[in-house]
Motif scaffolding. Structure first.
Motif, short mmCIF file in Angstrom:
data_model
loop_
_atom_site.label_atom_id
_atom_site.label_comp_id
_atom_site.label_asym_id
_atom_site.label_seq_id
_atom_site.Cartn_x
_atom_site.Cartn_y
_atom_site.Cartn_z
N MET A 1 0.83 -1.19 0.00
CA MET A 1 0.00 0.00 0.00
C MET A 1 0.88 1.25 0.00
O MET A 1 1.81 1.37 0.79
CB MET A 1 -0.93 0.01 1.22
N THR A 2 0.62 2.19 -0.89
CA THR A 2 1.44 3.38 -1.05
C THR A 2 1.25 4.35 0.12
O THR A 2 0.13 4.63 0.53
CB THR A 2 1.11 4.10 -2.36
N THR A 3 2.37 4.83 0.65
CA THR A 3 2.33 5.85 1.69
C THR A 3 1.85 7.16 1.09
O THR A 3 2.31 7.59 0.03
CB THR A 3 3.73 6.05 2.30
N ARG A 4 0.92 7.83 1.76
CA ARG A 4 0.37 9.10 1.29
C ARG A 4 0.80 10.21 2.25
O ARG A 4 0.52 10.17 3.44
CB ARG A 4 -1.16 9.03 1.20
N ILE A 5 1.50 11.20 1.70
CA ILE A 5 2.02 12.29 2.52
C ILE A 5 1.41 13.60 2.03
O ILE A 5 1.55 13.98 0.87
CB ILE A 5 3.55 12.37 2.46
N GLY A 6 0.70 14.27 2.91
CA GLY A 6 0.03 15.52 2.57
C GLY A 6 0.97 16.71 2.65
O GLY A 6 1.86 16.76 3.49
#
Length: 234
Positions: A1-6
């Motif tokens: 699962m891809t890490t999502r960074i805002g």
């Protein structure tokens, strides 16, 4: 699962797109977040980018610290979400009381930009675990209000508890006390620094290094560190 960074964009943010690109190059998915929203869109970590949020009125970072999205950022940080504040983002973290002290006009009263040598003082945070303790790195610096100040009591606590994340090496460019360039909170999930790691992530576009001009990519490891820290939680 891809890490999502805002990456939060405030009015006056300049380096939000650069931060998004750095996140992408590190292998995560950047997510654009807007200052007026209360929605973090389910991100795993947050970057507060450099720039001049709200024109730096009152004090740099002061107005941004009470923008709608910062209520969500502060809550997420207090629950352990990794948060990185870069330059103006560091100022926002200080104004939000997620990190101690203050940042004032550079001692020489001039805006400065340079390739800055730093020493990694704490390699145990969510944003520094890809470095070695005591390692020297080179990260671009550009600021007019980067002088770190704190009370004697806070300085003793920061030094005693290992909360200084980065220290200037060679030149103290802005008069920061104890040569402090960046801090971490006690939990290690919140890190702020004045230099710009997002400008040292791609060969040919980074700071000059001994092996080649513009070859510096030390900044990439900030974002890789966060990805590793988040993966370790799974």
């Amino acid at each position: 699962m891809t890490t999502r960074i805002g990456v939060v964009t405030f009015p006056g943010s300049l380096d939000d797109r650069d931060a998004q690109r750095a996140i992408r190059l590190a292998g995560a998915e950047p997510v654009a977040l807007w200052h007026a929203d209360h929605d973090l869109q389910g991100v795993d970590a947050i970057v507060l980018p450099g720039g001049f949020s709200y024109g730096d009125y009152l004090r740099p970072g002061a107005i941004a610290s009470v923008s709608p999205i910062m209520a969500e950022v502060v809550d997420a940080a207090n629950k352990g979400m990794p948060v990185l504040g870069i330059c103006n983002g560091f100022q926002v973290l200080v104004e939000s009381h997620l990190l101690p002290g203050g940042l004032i006009r550079n001692a020489h009263q001039q805006f400065i930009r340079r390739d800055q040598r730093l020493v990694v003082e704490n390699a145990g945070t969510a944003w520094t675990n890809a470095f070695e303790q005591g390692e020297e790195i080179v990260i671009p610096l550009k600021n007019g209000d980067g002088g770190f100040i704190a009370s004697d009591e806070d300085l003793k606590r920061l030094e005693g508890e290992g909360l200084v994340a980065f220290r200037y090496r060679g030149v103290n460019p802005n008069g920061s006390l104890d040569d402090i360039a960046g801090l971490t909170n006690a939990r290690g999930n919140v890190v702020g620094l004045m230099p710009h790691p997002e400008h040292a992530v791609e060969p040919g576009f980074g700071p000059d290094m001994p092996d080649a001009m513009r070859s510096g990519v030390d900044g990439l490891r900030f974002f890789e560190s966060a990805i590793s820290a988040l993966a370790a939680r799974v």
